[in-house]
Design a protein around this motif. Structure first.
Motif, PDB file in Angstrom:
ATOM      1  N   THR A  30     -19.754 -31.524  31.064  1.00 39.18           N
ATOM      2  CA  THR A  30     -18.892 -32.443  30.328  1.00 39.18           C
ATOM      3  C   THR A  30     -17.427 -32.058  30.484  1.00 39.18           C
ATOM      4  OG1 THR A  30     -20.597 -32.891  28.675  1.00 39.18           O
ATOM      5  CG2 THR A  30     -18.329 -33.310  28.025  1.00 39.18           C
ATOM      6  N   ASP A  31     -16.579 -33.054  30.732  1.00 40.55           N
ATOM      7  CA  ASP A  31     -15.122 -32.886  30.690  1.00 40.55           C
ATOM      8  C   ASP A  31     -14.548 -33.957  29.777  1.00 40.55           C
ATOM      9  OD1 ASP A  31     -15.013 -30.721  32.404  1.00 40.55           O
ATOM     10  OD2 ASP A  31     -14.711 -31.947  34.199  1.00 40.55           O
ATOM     11  N   ASN A  32     -13.633 -33.557  28.887  1.00 42.98           N
ATOM     12  CA  ASN A  32     -13.003 -34.496  27.950  1.00 42.98           C
ATOM     13  C   ASN A  32     -14.037 -35.290  27.161  1.00 42.98           C
ATOM     14  OD1 ASN A  32     -10.337 -33.786  28.870  1.00 42.98           O
ATOM     15  ND2 ASN A  32     -10.690 -35.102  30.667  1.00 42.98           N
ATOM     16  N   GLY A  33     -15.134 -34.636  26.842  1.00 44.23           N
ATOM     17  CA  GLY A  33     -16.157 -35.281  26.033  1.00 44.23           C
ATOM     18  C   GLY A  33     -17.026 -36.274  26.766  1.00 44.23           C
ATOM     19  N   LEU A  34     -16.923 -36.333  28.104  1.00 43.59           N
ATOM     20  CA  LEU A  34     -17.715 -37.272  28.897  1.00 43.59           C
ATOM     21  C   LEU A  34     -18.575 -36.513  29.906  1.00 43.59           C
ATOM     22  CD1 LEU A  34     -14.985 -39.964  29.691  1.00 43.59           C
ATOM     23  CD2 LEU A  34     -16.701 -40.041  27.862  1.00 43.59           C
ATOM     24  N   VAL A  35     -19.818 -36.959  30.095  1.00 51.43           N
ATOM     25  CA  VAL A  35     -20.706 -36.369  31.097  1.00 51.43           C
ATOM     26  C   VAL A  35     -20.271 -36.901  32.459  1.00 51.43           C
ATOM     27  CG1 VAL A  35     -23.086 -36.081  31.861  1.00 51.43           C
ATOM     28  CG2 VAL A  35     -22.578 -36.308  29.413  1.00 51.43           C
ATOM     29  N   CYS A  36     -19.769 -36.026  33.307  1.00 55.21           N
ATOM     30  CA  CYS A  36     -19.105 -36.511  34.511  1.00 55.21           C
ATOM     31  C   CYS A  36     -19.545 -35.824  35.798  1.00 55.21           C
ATOM     32  CB  CYS A  36     -17.590 -36.353  34.364  1.00 55.21           C
ATOM     33  SG  CYS A  36     -17.065 -34.650  34.111  1.00 55.21           S
ATOM     34  N   ARG A  37     -20.495 -34.896  35.742  1.00 58.97           N
ATOM     35  CA  ARG A  37     -20.906 -34.219  36.973  1.00 58.97           C
ATOM     36  C   ARG A  37     -22.294 -33.628  36.771  1.00 58.97           C
ATOM     37  NH1 ARG A  37     -17.539 -30.832  34.255  1.00 58.97           N
ATOM     38  NH2 ARG A  37     -18.179 -28.644  34.035  1.00 58.97           N
ATOM     39  N   GLU A  38     -22.884 -33.206  37.885  1.00 57.15           N
ATOM     40  CA  GLU A  38     -24.167 -32.514  37.822  1.00 57.15           C
ATOM     41  C   GLU A  38     -24.074 -31.306  38.727  1.00 57.15           C
ATOM     42  OE1 GLU A  38     -28.850 -33.764  37.426  1.00 57.15           O
ATOM     43  OE2 GLU A  38     -27.697 -34.575  39.080  1.00 57.15           O
ATOM     44  N   GLU A  39     -24.963 -31.211  39.749  1.00 58.36           N
ATOM     45  CA  GLU A  39     -24.933 -30.060  40.643  1.00 58.36           C
ATOM     46  C   GLU A  39     -23.865 -30.253  41.716  1.00 58.36           C
ATOM     47  OE1 GLU A  39     -27.380 -27.148  40.129  1.00 58.36           O
ATOM     48  OE2 GLU A  39     -26.626 -28.280  38.418  1.00 58.36           O
ATOM     49  N   ASN A  40     -23.213 -29.173  42.105  1.00 61.60           N
ATOM     50  CA  ASN A  40     -22.186 -29.237  43.135  1.00 61.60           C
ATOM     51  C   ASN A  40     -22.773 -29.760  44.441  1.00 61.60           C
ATOM     52  OD1 ASN A  40     -20.249 -28.173  41.422  1.00 61.60           O
ATOM     53  ND2 ASN A  40     -20.680 -26.049  42.024  1.00 61.60           N
ATOM     54  N   GLY A  41     -22.116 -30.757  45.015  1.00 63.06           N
ATOM     55  CA  GLY A  41     -22.565 -31.327  46.278  1.00 63.06           C
ATOM     56  C   GLY A  41     -23.640 -32.375  46.134  1.00 63.06           C
ATOM     57  N   GLY A  42     -24.116 -32.612  44.916  1.00 63.72           N
ATOM     58  CA  GLY A  42     -25.162 -33.609  44.685  1.00 63.72           C
ATOM     59  C   GLY A  42     -24.612 -34.899  44.130  1.00 63.72           C
ATOM     60  N   TRP A  43     -25.506 -35.805  43.836  1.00 61.90           N
ATOM     61  CA  TRP A  43     -25.115 -37.087  43.272  1.00 61.90           C
ATOM     62  C   TRP A  43     -24.918 -36.965  41.765  1.00 61.90           C
ATOM     63  CZ3 TRP A  43     -28.351 -41.678  45.646  1.00 61.90           C
ATOM     64  CH2 TRP A  43     -28.072 -41.759  47.012  1.00 61.90           C
ATOM     65  N   CYS A  44     -24.171 -37.921  41.209  1.00 57.24           N
ATOM     66  CA  CYS A  44     -23.998 -38.016  39.762  1.00 57.24           C
ATOM     67  C   CYS A  44     -24.054 -39.493  39.387  1.00 57.24           C
ATOM     68  CB  CYS A  44     -22.689 -37.380  39.316  1.00 57.24           C
ATOM     69  SG  CYS A  44     -22.450 -37.367  37.522  1.00 57.24           S
ATOM     70  N   LEU A  45     -25.197 -40.112  39.655  1.00 53.90           N
ATOM     71  CA  LEU A  45     -25.326 -41.547  39.417  1.00 53.90           C
ATOM     72  C   LEU A  45     -25.267 -41.886  37.935  1.00 53.90           C
ATOM     73  CD1 LEU A  45     -28.195 -42.595  41.864  1.00 53.90           C
ATOM     74  CD2 LEU A  45     -25.725 -42.737  42.227  1.00 53.90           C
ATOM     75  N   GLY A  46     -24.811 -43.106  37.662  1.00 54.05           N
ATOM     76  CA  GLY A  46     -24.943 -43.674  36.334  1.00 54.05           C
ATOM     77  C   GLY A  46     -26.149 -44.593  36.360  1.00 54.05           C
ATOM     78  N   ASP A  47     -25.895 -45.895  36.528  1.00 55.45           N
ATOM     79  CA  ASP A  47     -26.987 -46.834  36.766  1.00 55.45           C
ATOM     80  C   ASP A  47     -27.212 -46.910  38.273  1.00 55.45           C
ATOM     81  OD1 ASP A  47     -28.977 -48.635  36.201  1.00 55.45           O
ATOM     82  OD2 ASP A  47     -27.692 -50.097  35.209  1.00 55.45           O
TER      83      ASP A  47
END
Length: 739
Positions: free
Chosen positions: A463-480
């Motif tokens: 989380t940054d600034n109260g928002l979930v914005c990343r996962e594993e380095n080099g991987g995807w971080c999909l929403g929908d």
């Protein structure tokens, strides 16, 4: 997770053929006198089937179920993962007393590659577990004198060659039947080193031939014939050979057919290239031996509607294969699109129930994507008796969680794949939540709650600034995913979904009395709601993220917004009357419309026939649900968008989730454009049957209640207690029924 007790197989040894055969048979010869009882514990990696004295031990197929068998290299993945996971091997237990004879006996264990030694499809990376197929067994019997004895795999066995010269779960199988009429290769086995794993008794439903189909010939071109099974299925084609020795018979499979009557393989993997630059074809090949025999693949299943046979063989049948799950609900209504949705979802889900996990598609990827699986879990539990199936998959999700930091994988069992931190990782919450709502098992909640807590802490660290914005380095971080046009912000989707999951986690913690976790999860909900509001809420309009692609539905699901947020959502989809959402947003949108009593809007959306809708697929003559509702070029057998089908029996008939109970409360809703609906569901194995018909604003509502059930109906704020047997109520609709 719970370990299996009385595991005899731990005393045995892993054994393997001395040569790296594609499908060896390992044989154990032994002698017994008369036996009082005999139990065989057995497993083989990748797949196995066993025979005693030439007779199959079971009709089950593709055992054992897939799991993260053992540690393997994760250095060559498309999406980098270096997680430490829990490893598990399932074994099968059979009562074989009636199969043994006094004197000499032989146990034959046939091995196929399965997931264990899958080396051809490398789109997700190199994920094989080992280069030798291995078996392990313990045969424990009680002799005539009452003495217990045990026969173990120990290296004294031999192996022999089989007719299977190649087999791959994605690409198909090759058999050289001439091996059956000549002396095959034989050899001693080797004892393989043990590896760290947990042996667990397999209790979830195995795969079987569920039914057969007589396909229709649609095109003949010389020695090639194309057939139509009439529906998209998972399974295999059974043939009868009549050619000469050395003749070749080929069977190719596809979901689609071209205008000229030839196979169009692109939707099921023809557009995926492997390392050699070849198409990923589901191809079965037989080299004949000149005898008249039936042909079918032993260690492969395909997904197809159409297939092409080339060579001297006639089609016997199409065998439909998937996990053996009985139906729990029935449904039909006056709207043909809703009827299609119900049937198509059930078929699509069933043909993705393989190897002990729900897959995304049964051909191209075949993976237990946690995003697809969590969104469809409640729908599958609504439609089918699948408690033990999902109990096993929840264990997979937890096994594949990173022991060091709580990260949940995008696939379970883990096999690579892209996804996002919450829409995929949230399966560790959503699937146990659905499981509890259906089966009420608090013991499972207690087992999973530590995994949920570790995952929550992991997401907080992303989380940054109260928002979930990343996962594993080099991987995807999909929403929908699988959205059309504009892409809804990933941070918005992940953070609202995180709140959505935290609320469910708090509920589960409350059910088992862990109020420290309840307080933790509730406090986190407050914090993340503030962050979403600050970053994405427009105070002038009342919408979030511009209202794109169901954004206001995601906000409502997270307990955000005001009356304008709901009004904006209703206005948008009343005017547009089409889905612009991805597979998560489609479910959340319909769920929130129904949760806020916008029943007509929700079912109008589900009933439209424009491109990108379920009605559009029905118009095209499809029998299953597509990966993308608006394009034919991807898979035609993805259940994820069909998760909304769970609302058909639940809302239109009022049939509740909780099924391990004799207390049933019906809460039906009656959309204005429907004139009747009917169906049933099982509770404690007993049926409740509902049928209603509307005339003007009056509903004639009939319910059959099985003996032993206590059933009531809540409608228009009034509760009516029903009696056993037939009941009939007259319900007057209110003018603001869906307001």
């Amino acid at each position: 997770m719970r370990k299996t007790v009385d595991c005899m197989i731990e005393n045995a040894k892993w054994i393997a053929a001395t040569e790296a055969e594609q499908a060896p048979c390992i044989e154990k010869k032994f002698s017994v006198g008369k036996v009082r009882s005999a139990i065989l514990d057995i497993t083989g990696l990748g797949y196995f089937y066993a025979e005693i004295n030439g007779k199959k031990v079971t009709d089950d197929l593709f055992n054992p179920v897939f799991s993260d068998y053992r540690a393997r290299s994760l250095n060559n993945l498309l999406y980098p993962i270096a997680d430490k996971m829990t490893h598990r091997v399932y074994f099968c237990r059979y009562d074989i007393a009636e199969m043994l004879k006094s004197g000499d006996n032989v146990l034959s264990v046939y091995l196929g590659n399965g997931w264990y030694r899958q080396t051809k499809r490398t789109a997700e990376g190199h994920l094989e577990f080992g280069n030798k197929l291995i078996a392990r067994f313990s045969l424990r019997y009680v002799d005539e004198q009452g003495c217990e004895r045990e026969i173990l795999s120990d290296g004294t066995e031999v192996w022999r060659q089989t007719e299977i010269t190649d087999n791959n779960i994605f690409y198909g199988e090759t058999q050289d039947l001439r091996v059956l009429v000549k002396t095959p290769k034989y050899g001693d086995v080797t004892v393989e080193d043990d590896f760290e794993t947990i042996f667990t008794l397999q209790t979830c439903p195995a795969e079987r031939v569920i039914r057969t189909i007589a396909p229709r010939l649609v095109k003949r071109n010389g020695n090639k014939r194309v057939y139509d099974a009439g529906e998209t299925v998972s399974g295999r084609v059974r043939l009868r050979a009549y050619g000469n020795s050395g003749d070749v018979v080929m069977v190719n499979h596809s979901e689609c057919i071209a205008k000229d009557g030839t196979l169009d393989v692109n939707s099921s993997g023809g557009d995926i290239l492997n390392d050699r630059g070849e198409k990923q074809l589901q191809l079965t090949k037989y080299v004949l031996d000149g005898t008249n025999r039936e042909l079918y693949p032993k260690f492969c299943k395909q997904a197809f509607r159409y297939f092409e046979v080339e060579g001297k063989a006639e089609v016997v049948s199409v065998e439909v294969i998937h996990a053996c799950l009985s139906e729990r609900t029935t449904f039909a209504c006056s709207n043909s699109v809703l009827n299609w949705l119900y049937t198509a979802y059930k078929r699509t889900q069933l043909i993705n129930m393989h190897d002990g996990f729900p897959s995304d598609c049964p051909h191209r990827e075949r993976l237990g994507y946690t995003g697809d699986g969590q969104i469809t879990a409640s729908a599958a539990m609504t439609m089918f008796e699948c408690e033990s199936f999902y109990r096993k998959w929840i264990r997979d999700i937890c096994d594949c969680q990173n022991i060091d930091n709580g990260h949940i994988q995008h696939t379970a069992p883990f096999y690579g794949g892209g996804g996002g931190p919450v829409g995929w990782g949230g399966a560790v919450v959503q699937v146990p939540y659905a499981f509890y709502m259906h089966y009420g098992d608090k013991s499972l909640v207690k087992e999973v709650l530590p995994h949920i807590t570790e995952w929550v802490d992991y997401i907080i660290s992303r989380t940054d600034n109260g928002l979930v914005c990343r996962e594993e380095n080099g991987g995807w971080c999909l929403g929908d995913w699988a959205t059309s046009d504009v892409v809804i912000p990933q941070e918005f989707v992940n953070t609202t979904l995180f709140v959505y999951m935290l609320e469910k986690a708090a509920f589960l913690a409350e059910q088992v009395g862990n109020f420290d976790l309840v307080n933790k999860f509730v406090e986190l909900c407050k914090q993340y709601r503030k962050s979403v509001t600050k970053a994405f809420f427009d105070d002038k309009t009342g919408s979030f993220a511009g209202g794109v692609q169901g954004a206001d539905a995601f906000a409502l699901a997270a307990g955000l917004g005001d009356r304008r947020t709901l009004d904006n959502l209703v206005a948008k989809y009343t005017v547009n009357r089409r889905f612009d959402t991805g597979f998560i947003g489609t479910y959340v949108l319909v769920e929130q419309l129904l949760a806020h009593d916008k029943v007509d809007v929700a079912f109008d959306l589900l009933s439209v026939t424009v491109k990108g809708s379920f009605g559009y697929l029905k118009r095209l003559g499809e029998t299953t649900i597509w990966e993308y509702l608006d394009t034919k070029w991807c898979s035609h057998a993805h259940p994820m968008f069909g998760a909304v089908a769970e609302f058909l029996p639940k809302v239109l008939l009022g049939l509740p989730d909780k099924e391990r109970t004799n207390e049933v409360v019906l809460r039906p809703r009656f959309p204005r454009k429907l004139s009747y609906a009917e169906g049933s569901a099982l509770y404690d194995g007993k049926p409740v049957e509902v049928r209603w018909r509307k005339t003007n604003n009056t509903i004639r509502y009939r319910v059959f209640v099985a003996n032993g059930l206590n059933v009531s109906v809540i409608c228009n704020g009034k509760t009516t207690v029903l009696s056993e047997g037939k009941n009939e109520l007259t319900i007057q609709l209110l003018d603001d029924e869906d307001e």
